[in-house]
Design a protein around this motif. Sequence first.
Motif, PDB file in Angstrom:
ATOM      1  N   LEU A   5      25.673 -13.715 -36.783  1.00  0.00           N
ATOM      2  CA  LEU A   5      25.006 -12.461 -37.133  1.00  0.00           C
ATOM      3  C   LEU A   5      26.035 -11.476 -37.666  1.00  0.00           C
ATOM      4  N   GLY A   6      25.675 -10.770 -38.722  1.00  0.00           N
ATOM      5  CA  GLY A   6      26.547  -9.739 -39.275  1.00  0.00           C
ATOM      6  C   GLY A   6      25.824  -8.405 -39.306  1.00  0.00           C
ATOM      7  N   ILE A   7      26.597  -7.336 -39.266  1.00  0.00           N
ATOM      8  CA  ILE A   7      26.032  -5.989 -39.410  1.00  0.00           C
ATOM      9  C   ILE A   7      26.816  -5.280 -40.504  1.00  0.00           C
ATOM     10  N   ILE A   8      26.104  -4.902 -41.572  1.00  0.00           N
ATOM     11  CA  ILE A   8      26.714  -4.268 -42.731  1.00  0.00           C
ATOM     12  C   ILE A   8      25.866  -3.062 -43.121  1.00  0.00           C
ATOM     13  N   THR A   9      26.307  -2.314 -44.124  1.00  0.00           N
ATOM     14  CA  THR A   9      25.484  -1.232 -44.662  1.00  0.00           C
ATOM     15  C   THR A   9      24.703  -1.752 -45.862  1.00  0.00           C
ATOM     16  N   ASP A  10      23.690  -0.991 -46.247  1.00  0.00           N
ATOM     17  CA  ASP A  10      22.861  -1.420 -47.379  1.00  0.00           C
ATOM     18  C   ASP A  10      23.601  -1.329 -48.707  1.00  0.00           C
ATOM     19  N   SER A  11      24.786  -0.739 -48.716  1.00  0.00           N
ATOM     20  CA  SER A  11      25.563  -0.681 -49.950  1.00  0.00           C
ATOM     21  C   SER A  11      26.360  -1.971 -50.193  1.00  0.00           C
ATOM     22  N   THR A  12      26.407  -2.843 -49.191  1.00  0.00           N
ATOM     23  CA  THR A  12      27.105  -4.130 -49.328  1.00  0.00           C
ATOM     24  C   THR A  12      26.100  -5.207 -49.709  1.00  0.00           C
ATOM     25  N   ILE A  43      29.190 -12.379 -33.459  1.00  0.00           N
ATOM     26  CA  ILE A  43      28.800 -11.224 -34.263  1.00  0.00           C
ATOM     27  C   ILE A  43      30.013 -10.654 -34.982  1.00  0.00           C
ATOM     28  N   HIS A  44      29.874 -10.426 -36.290  1.00  0.00           N
ATOM     29  CA  HIS A  44      30.878  -9.670 -37.046  1.00  0.00           C
ATOM     30  C   HIS A  44      30.200  -8.391 -37.521  1.00  0.00           C
ATOM     31  N   ALA A  45      30.834  -7.257 -37.252  1.00  0.00           N
ATOM     32  CA  ALA A  45      30.189  -5.972 -37.547  1.00  0.00           C
ATOM     33  C   ALA A  45      31.185  -4.984 -38.116  1.00  0.00           C
ATOM     34  N   ILE A  46      30.663  -4.057 -38.931  1.00  0.00           N
ATOM     35  CA  ILE A  46      31.511  -2.990 -39.456  1.00  0.00           C
ATOM     36  C   ILE A  46      31.824  -1.990 -38.347  1.00  0.00           C
TER      37      ILE A  46
END
Length: 291
Positions: free
Chosen positions: A140-147, A92-95
Amino acid sequence: MSLELFIAVAEERNLTHAARRKHLAVSAVSKRISELEEQVGSPLLVRFARGVSLTPAGQSLLFYARQVHETLKRLDNELSEFASGVKGHIRIHAITSALSQFLPQDITRFAALYPNIRFDVEERVGSAIVRAVAEGKADLGIITDSTRSQGLETVPYRRDELAVVVPAGHPLVSSSRLHFEEILEYELVGPHADSSVHTLISTAAEAAGKPLKLRIRISSFDAICRVVSAGLGIAVLPRSVVQPYRKNYQLRAITLQDPWAKRSLQLIFKKHDFESPTLRTFIDSLTACEE
């Protein structure tokens, strides 16, 4: 299985070679093929002295037989994994926002149900996360909807709210709500330049026609809270990140009224990876936690 045997014949183009590959007598292979032809109602093979070739009906059967064989193989693998408890390894890579607010608790909850799954979790900025998932370096990644997700599969994860963080005694401490433009006259403690929060506040400052007075950049949300508490500036951070520090650091989190301050966090992954029962089970767990 007759279809599996037919695939062997079609690939070997020879009944004897197919019989050797499947550890059967040539007569048994020939009988099974004849039974298939009877079921289909059409010849599947053209027989020669030294081999066979496929008829149009045989070509069609080969196409679908391979699909059925692959589906059954995936089904068998998936069911065997569940029979022994879901196992696997998820990268997992996450902000920072996800790691600071939601993900640790969600992994803990999931790990209690599936203790045989291992996790590698790395903190990255949004653009690097998208790249890592697209290149197969993260499942799996976790980003914001602005990315921008660059064509990857996305599902909603959680929502967070950015707030203005000020120390005790600051001129804004008595405010209950603020527009971002109102804080631009003050010095800011900001996150690193590639973070999603920095992108948002930089864009908002540019839209307001005013510069960001960034006094200090720090990558850690915890360190930002400490620096704000020391009176070296104010900050824009997710509200729930600030909550644990409010009492000890005498901080106030003020509602930011701008629409962009309410954000959606998203899970990103490749469609093909979602076929993994391990990853699919974890994603289902995360989306069930959405608030």
